[in-house]
Design a protein around this motif. Structure first.
Motif, PDB file in Angstrom:
ATOM      1  N   PHE A  18       0.826  -1.207   0.000  1.00 31.24           N
ATOM      2  CA  PHE A  18       0.000   0.000   0.000  1.00 31.24           C
ATOM      3  C   PHE A  18       0.862   1.260   0.000  1.00 31.24           C
ATOM      4  CE2 PHE A  18      -3.607  -2.642   1.691  1.00 31.24           C
ATOM      5  CZ  PHE A  18      -4.405  -2.473   0.580  1.00 31.24           C
ATOM      6  N   GLY A  19       1.958   1.241   0.767  1.00 31.64           N
ATOM      7  CA  GLY A  19       2.857   2.395   0.793  1.00 31.64           C
ATOM      8  C   GLY A  19       3.479   2.646  -0.573  1.00 31.64           C
ATOM      9  N   ALA A  20       3.888   1.571  -1.263  1.00 31.14           N
ATOM     10  CA  ALA A  20       4.473   1.713  -2.606  1.00 31.14           C
ATOM     11  C   ALA A  20       3.421   2.235  -3.587  1.00 31.14           C
ATOM     12  CB  ALA A  20       5.028   0.373  -3.082  1.00 31.14           C
ATOM     13  N   ALA A  21       2.202   1.736  -3.515  1.00 34.56           N
ATOM     14  CA  ALA A  21       1.133   2.198  -4.407  1.00 34.56           C
ATOM     15  C   ALA A  21       0.822   3.670  -4.151  1.00 34.56           C
ATOM     16  CB  ALA A  21      -0.125   1.352  -4.214  1.00 34.56           C
ATOM     17  N   TYR A  22       0.799   4.080  -2.899  1.00 35.28           N
ATOM     18  CA  TYR A  22       0.556   5.474  -2.571  1.00 35.28           C
ATOM     19  C   TYR A  22       1.680   6.352  -3.127  1.00 35.28           C
ATOM     20  CZ  TYR A  22      -0.102   9.724   0.151  1.00 35.28           C
ATOM     21  OH  TYR A  22      -0.274  11.019   0.526  1.00 35.28           O
ATOM     22  N   GLY A  23       2.916   5.915  -2.973  1.00 39.27           N
ATOM     23  CA  GLY A  23       4.060   6.679  -3.483  1.00 39.27           C
ATOM     24  C   GLY A  23       4.011   6.826  -4.996  1.00 39.27           C
ATOM     25  N   VAL A  24       3.692   5.752  -5.705  1.00 37.56           N
ATOM     26  CA  VAL A  24       3.587   5.815  -7.169  1.00 37.56           C
ATOM     27  C   VAL A  24       2.452   6.745  -7.570  1.00 37.56           C
ATOM     28  CG1 VAL A  24       3.005   4.474  -9.231  1.00 37.56           C
ATOM     29  CG2 VAL A  24       4.636   3.564  -7.583  1.00 37.56           C
ATOM     30  N   GLY A  25       1.339   6.693  -6.860  1.00 37.70           N
ATOM     31  CA  GLY A  25       0.210   7.569  -7.148  1.00 37.70           C
ATOM     32  C   GLY A  25       0.552   9.036  -6.948  1.00 37.70           C
ATOM     33  N   PRO A  30      -2.939  12.650 -10.585  1.00 35.57           N
ATOM     34  CA  PRO A  30      -4.286  12.097 -10.753  1.00 35.57           C
ATOM     35  C   PRO A  30      -4.515  11.536 -12.156  1.00 35.57           C
ATOM     36  CG  PRO A  30      -4.354  14.486 -10.819  1.00 35.57           C
ATOM     37  CD  PRO A  30      -2.939  14.104 -10.468  1.00 35.57           C
ATOM     38  N   VAL A  31      -5.450  10.613 -12.240  1.00 31.81           N
ATOM     39  CA  VAL A  31      -5.813  10.028 -13.523  1.00 31.81           C
ATOM     40  C   VAL A  31      -6.789  10.981 -14.208  1.00 31.81           C
ATOM     41  CG1 VAL A  31      -6.955   8.095 -14.662  1.00 31.81           C
ATOM     42  CG2 VAL A  31      -5.526   7.694 -12.667  1.00 31.81           C
TER      43      VAL A  31
END
Length: 139
Positions: A18-25, A30-31
């Motif tokens: 989740f931390g990695a996904a948040y960082g990439v986001g 935003p999309v």
């Protein structure tokens, strides 16, 4: 390996994902929807972009299918006997459109949905020579 140790490892792995996904986001931002291309006004009404000719504005806040007018075409209800629904699709010149392409073996697919989306009807009206579509009331 003990159960508490397995659960702790799983929770740590989940937090890392989740931390990695948040960082990439956060890095990518935003999309946003892809830029819509302008279609020719002779395209099938109700599909593709929602730009209105002559207005220069895009109805991006409305999903396709919720517009009465789109790209120079307008759905115009026609008076019909009880138990029947009739309408015309008029072009930019105000005259009924009478030439339609066939899609999935039919020239018109009319889908009427309840506002709460708990039910819908998919019917195929018949086209008259004057450009009027008629079908038994789908309501």
């Amino acid at each position: 390996m003990s159960t508490p140790l397995k659960l702790s490892g799983f929770a740590l792995g989940l937090a890392a994902v989740f931390g990695a996904a948040y960082g990439v986001g956060r890095v990518t931002g935003p999309v946003t929807p892809a830029a819509e291309s302008r279609h020719d006004d002779t395209a099938t009404a109700g599909h593709g972009d929602t730009e209105h000719p002559g207005t220069g504005s895009t109805a991006a806040h409305l999903p396709g299918g919720l517009l009465v007018s789109d790209r120079g075409y307008t759905l115009t209800p026609v008076t019909a006997p009880a138990g029947e629904f009739a309408f015309q699709i008029t072009g930019g010149d105000g005259r009924p459109v009478t030439a339609y392409d066939v899609a999935h073996d039919k020239r018109m697919h009319l889908i009427v949905a309840r506002r709460d989306l708990s039910g819908f009807r998919h019917v195929h009206p018949d086209l008259g020579p004057d450009g009027t579509w008629r079908v038994a009331s789908p309501l």
